[in-house]
Design a protein around this motif. Structure first.
Motif, PDB file in Angstrom:
ATOM      1  N   LYS A 373       1.013  -1.093   0.119  1.00 43.84           N
ATOM      2  CA  LYS A 373      -0.061   0.148  -0.203  1.00 43.84           C
ATOM      3  C   LYS A 373       0.635   1.096  -0.043  1.00 43.84           C
ATOM      4  O   LYS A 373       1.967   1.304   0.580  1.00 43.84           O
ATOM      5  CB  LYS A 373      -1.075   0.057   1.092  1.00 43.84           C
ATOM      6  N   ASP A 375       1.111   5.790  -0.096  1.00 43.70           N
ATOM      7  CA  ASP A 375       0.375   7.078   0.102  1.00 43.70           C
ATOM      8  C   ASP A 375      -0.109   7.609  -1.189  1.00 43.70           C
ATOM      9  O   ASP A 375       0.653   7.350  -2.223  1.00 43.70           O
ATOM     10  CB  ASP A 375       1.452   7.912   0.920  1.00 43.70           C
ATOM     11  N   GLU A 376      -1.384   8.265  -1.280  1.00 43.64           N
ATOM     12  CA  GLU A 376      -1.846   8.648  -2.499  1.00 43.64           C
ATOM     13  C   GLU A 376      -1.038   9.766  -3.082  1.00 43.64           C
ATOM     14  O   GLU A 376      -1.324  10.157  -4.473  1.00 43.64           O
ATOM     15  CB  GLU A 376      -3.128   8.917  -2.484  1.00 43.64           C
ATOM     16  N   ARG A 377      -0.315  10.317  -2.334  1.00 45.64           N
ATOM     17  CA  ARG A 377       0.552  11.556  -2.841  1.00 45.64           C
ATOM     18  C   ARG A 377       2.015  10.833  -3.519  1.00 45.64           C
ATOM     19  O   ARG A 377       2.912  11.836  -3.835  1.00 45.64           O
ATOM     20  CB  ARG A 377       0.974  12.557  -1.770  1.00 45.64           C
ATOM     21  N   CYS A 378       2.150   9.892  -3.589  1.00 41.70           N
ATOM     22  CA  CYS A 378       3.465   9.225  -3.848  1.00 41.70           C
ATOM     23  C   CYS A 378       3.107   8.489  -5.554  1.00 41.70           C
ATOM     24  O   CYS A 378       2.187   7.903  -5.639  1.00 41.70           O
ATOM     25  CB  CYS A 378       3.789   8.265  -2.918  1.00 41.70           C
ATOM     26  N   LEU A 379       4.271   8.851  -6.271  1.00 43.37           N
ATOM     27  CA  LEU A 379       4.511   7.983  -7.567  1.00 43.37           C
ATOM     28  C   LEU A 379       5.367   7.088  -7.680  1.00 43.37           C
ATOM     29  O   LEU A 379       6.523   7.533  -7.185  1.00 43.37           O
ATOM     30  CB  LEU A 379       4.114   9.165  -8.563  1.00 43.37           C
ATOM     31  N   CYS A 402       7.302  11.396  -3.524  1.00 42.93           N
ATOM     32  CA  CYS A 402       6.437  11.527  -2.767  1.00 42.93           C
ATOM     33  C   CYS A 402       6.086  13.220  -2.774  1.00 42.93           C
ATOM     34  O   CYS A 402       7.280  14.001  -2.103  1.00 42.93           O
ATOM     35  CB  CYS A 402       6.288  10.995  -1.211  1.00 42.93           C
ATOM     36  N   PHE A 416       4.505  10.479   5.050  1.00 39.27           N
ATOM     37  CA  PHE A 416       3.710   9.884   3.895  1.00 39.27           C
ATOM     38  C   PHE A 416       3.742   8.149   4.163  1.00 39.27           C
ATOM     39  O   PHE A 416       4.954   8.018   4.889  1.00 39.27           O
ATOM     40  CB  PHE A 416       4.762   9.760   2.516  1.00 39.27           C
ATOM     41  N   ALA A 469      -1.405  -0.689  -7.340  1.00 38.64           N
ATOM     42  CA  ALA A 469      -1.632   0.652  -6.985  1.00 38.64           C
ATOM     43  C   ALA A 469      -2.978   1.287  -7.256  1.00 38.64           C
ATOM     44  O   ALA A 469      -3.827   0.464  -7.496  1.00 38.64           O
ATOM     45  CB  ALA A 469      -0.673   1.488  -7.972  1.00 38.64           C
ATOM     46  N   PRO A 470      -3.137   2.442  -6.432  1.00 40.51           N
ATOM     47  CA  PRO A 470      -4.563   2.903  -6.499  1.00 40.51           C
ATOM     48  C   PRO A 470      -4.926   3.068  -8.301  1.00 40.51           C
ATOM     49  O   PRO A 470      -3.885   3.538  -8.735  1.00 40.51           O
ATOM     50  CB  PRO A 470      -4.324   4.301  -5.736  1.00 40.51           C
ATOM     51  N   LEU A 473      -3.428   5.982 -10.544  1.00 39.41           N
ATOM     52  CA  LEU A 473      -2.354   6.675  -9.992  1.00 39.41           C
ATOM     53  C   LEU A 473      -0.973   6.395 -10.465  1.00 39.41           C
ATOM     54  O   LEU A 473      -0.491   7.038 -11.226  1.00 39.41           O
ATOM     55  CB  LEU A 473      -2.148   6.493  -8.478  1.00 39.41           C
ATOM     56  N   LEU A 481      -1.842  13.292 -12.955  1.00 39.29           N
ATOM     57  CA  LEU A 481      -1.776  14.366 -11.988  1.00 39.29           C
ATOM     58  C   LEU A 481      -2.062  15.698 -12.976  1.00 39.29           C
ATOM     59  O   LEU A 481      -2.628  16.654 -12.583  1.00 39.29           O
ATOM     60  CB  LEU A 481      -0.721  14.733 -11.145  1.00 39.29           C
TER      61      LEU A 481
END
Length: 502
Positions: A373, A375-379, A402, A416, A469-470, A473, A481
Motif C-alpha cells: 500500500k 500513500d496517494e501523494r506518491c508516484l 512523494c 507519507f 497501486a491505486p 495513479l 496529475l
C-alpha cells in the motif's frame, strides 16, 4: 436556494481558480522540465449588454506551464468565426486590430486584458472566439457569448486591484472600488473577501463577520447603490491585509474581493446575527453623488466581473527541511507500516505547492520488502523528471516520488505512509529518503535519512495480499496529475457567480 449559498458556490469556484497553478504543476513529471507550455484563458461564458450601452469585458491569461513562455499572443475572432461588425468590438489598448502580442509570462503569472463591446442590432446574440498561442504554436481557445437586452438591470463590477509586495509581519491597505454599470440600483450590497492560503484580511467592523464555509469575511451594506454610481471604502475604515510573521516565501498569496447584491431577507438575518457586535461600522462612500429611487429587486446582468483578484507577494524566507526516515519492523511474512517525509526545522513555514517550487521526497526502498500500500501523494519514480508510468504491480516498485502538497509550519512534519511485506531474505540493504526541490532550504546536510528493515525470523506467513497501486495513479503517473490540474483549470474558467437580488 438563498443568496448566500449561491454566493458561496460561486466563491468556491473562484478560489479554485486562485490555486489552480498548484494543481497543474506536476506537468514536469509527464514531460520533463520546461517542456509543458500552456497559456490558459479565463473569462466569462456570457456577457449581457444593455442595448445602446458599452460594456467592458475582462479576460485573464494564466501561464499554467512549468516554465517561462515567450511570444505569447491573444487573438480575437478567427477565419471560421470572424467578429461581426454589429458587435461594436474594440480591442484592448495596445493591440493591433484583433491581435494582442503580450510578450513573456513567468510560471504562474497572470495577465489581464480588457476589451469593449457595443452591439448595434436589436436583441443581438454574438460569439467572440479567443485563442492563445506561444511562439506561433496554438495553446488554449474558448469563446464568449454576447447577448443584448432592453430589459436592463443591476450590473456590479469590482475594479482591478494591483498586486502587493509585503514582508512577513507587514500589512497594507487595499483600495476597493465597486461600480454599478447597470441601469437599476442595488438596495443592499455584500462585500466578500477571501484569502485561502495564509494572508489575513483585517475587517474588524461591526457589520462584517467571518464565514468559515467560504474561509473569509462577509460585510453587509444596507444602503442603496445607485445606477451608474461608483463606491469605495473611506480612508478611516479601509480593508487591510496582513502577512503573519511566520508566513513563507517566495510565494504570491491570492486574495479575492467580490461584490454581490443582497436580498432583504439576507440583510435582515445578517442584522439579527450581528446586532450586538461592537466597534466601528464599515461603510461605502460614493465617488460621484448620484440619486435613484428605490428599485425593484433584480438579478445582476454579469456576475463574472463582480470580483477582483490580486496577489500579495512575500519574499524568500528560510525553512530548513530535514528528511525523516523510518524502520520497517516486523516478522518475516508479515507487513509493517512506516511514515517518512519532511520535518520543517524553520524558522518559517514552507511555501505552498507552486509552479516555481515543488518539494518532494525520493524514497528508495530497502531490499527485502515488497510494497502492499502506498500513500496517494506518491508516484513510482526517482524524481519529478523521472516518473515511471510503466509501473504495474506495487511489489515491483523500488523507488517513489512523494510530493509535499501543503505548507508545513515551523517544527511541523509532513509524512507519507507506506506499507510493505517483509520478505525472507539473507540481507536487508538500507534504503533512503532524500528531500529535493525546496527553494527555502540552504542546509543540505540533513536532507537525507535512512529507511531500513528490522525483521524476526519467525512469522505467521502470508501477510496481506499485494493489491497493486491505486487505480489510475501509477498507471497514469505524472500525466494523471497533470490531467487533474487542467480539468480544474477548465472548470474554474467556466465558473459563474449567481446573484439573487429578489
Amino acid at each position: 436556494m438563498t443568496m448566500l449559498l449561491r454566493a458561496r458556490y460561486a466563491l468556491a469556484g473562484a478560489v479554485s481558480l486562485l490555486v489552480v497553478g498548484s494543481l497543474a504543476l506536476p506537468a514536469r513529471a509527464a514531460e520533463g522540465p520546461g517542456e509543458f507550455a500552456y497559456v490558459g484563458i479565463l473569462g466569462p461564458e456570457t456577457v449581457t449588454v444593455i442595448n445602446g450601452q458599452t460594456k467592458t469585458v475582462k479576460v485573464d491569461l494564466y501561464n499554467v506551464g512549468d516554465g517561462a513562455v515567450e511570444d505569447v499572443r491573444l487573438t480575437f475572432g478567427s477565419a471560421a468565426q470572424p467578429i461581426s461588425a454589429d458587435l461594436g468590438f474594440t480591442a484592448p489598448a495596445g493591440c493591433a486590430a484583433n491581435v494582442c502580442d503580450l510578450g513573456d509570462l513567468k510560471p504562474g503569472q497572470r495577465r489581464s486584458v480588457k476589451f469593449t463591446v457595443k452591439p448595434t442590432a436589436a436583441d443581438p446574440v454574438y460569439a467572440i472566439a479567443l485563442a492563445t498561442s506561444i511562439g506561433e504554436k496554438p495553446s488554449d481557445q474558448t469563446s464568449i457569448t454576447v447577448v443584448g437586452t432592453d430589459k436592463g438591470g443591476v450590473d456590479l463590477e469590482v475594479d482591478d486591484i494591483a498586486d502587493l509586495k509585503l514582508r512577513p509581519g507587514g500589512s497594507a491597505e487595499v483600495p476597493v472600488a465597486i461600480r454599478n454599470s447597470g441601469d437599476k440600483a442595488v438596495p443592499a450590497l455584500g462585500l466578500v473577501v477571501v484569502a485561502p492560503l495564509g494572508v489575513k484580511p483585517a475587517l474588524n467592523y461591526s457589520n462584517c463577520e467571518q464565514d468559515a464555509e467560504i474561509g473569509g469575511f462577509v460585510c453587509v451594506f444596507n444602503d442603496t447603490m445607485a445606477a451608474g454610481g461608483v463606491f469605495t471604502l473611506p480612508e478611516n475604515t479601509p480593508l487591510r491585509v496582513t502577512v503573519p510573521k511566520d508566513t513563507a516565501g517566495p510565494f504570491d498569496y491570492p486574495v479575492l474581493v467580490a461584490a454581490v447584491g443582497l436580498t432583504d431577507k439576507y440583510v435582515f438575518d445578517f442584522a439579527k446575527r450581528t446586532g450586538g457586535a461592537s466597534g466601528r461600522e464599515l461603510r461605502l462612500e460614493s465617488v460621484a453623488s448620484l440619486s435613484a429611487g428605490e428599485p425593484e429587486a433584480v438579478e445582476d446582468l454579469n456576475g463574472d466581473d463582480n470580483l477582483a483578484e490580486f496577489a500579495v507577494s512575500v519574499p524568500r524566507t528560510a525553512a530548513d527541511s530535514a528528511a525523516v526516515g523510518a524502520v520497517f519492523r516486523g516478522a518475516v511474512g508479515g507487513t509493517a507500516t512506516v511514515e517518512v517525509g519532511a520535518h520543517n526545522l524553520g524558522p518559517s513555514a514552507t511555501i505552498p505547492l507552486s509552479l516555481a517550487s515543488v518539494q518532494y521526497a525520493h524514497v528508495r526502498l530497502p531490499t527485502g520488502v515488497a510494497l502492499t500500500k502506498v500513500d496517494e501523494r506518491c508516484l513510482p519514480g526517482t524524481s519529478l523528471d523521472d516518473i515511471d508510468e510503466s509501473a504495474g504491480d506495487l511489489s515491483e516498485v523500488t523507488d517513489l516520488v512523494c510530493i509535499v502538497v501543503e505548507s508545513v509550519p515551523d517544527n511541523g512534519r509532513y509524512l507519507f505512509a507506506l506499507t510493505a511485506e517483509i520478505l525472507d531474505v539473507t540481507e536487508h540493504r538500507a534504503g533512503s529518503v532524500q528531500l529535493s526541490g525546496s527553494v527555502q532550504d540552504s542546509r543540505k546536510g540533513n536532507d537525507k535519512a535512512a529507511l531500513t528493515v528490522e525483521s524476526t525470523a519467525g512469522g505467521e506467513g502470508g501477510g496481506l495480499p499485494i493489491t497493486g497501486a491505486p487505480a489510475g495513479l501509477i498507471a497514469g503517473g505524472g500525466a494523471a496529475l497533470l490531467t487533474v490540474g487542467l480539468i480544474a483549470f477548465r472548470l474554474a474558467r467556466r465558473r459563474r457567480i449567481v446573484t439573487v437580488a429578489g
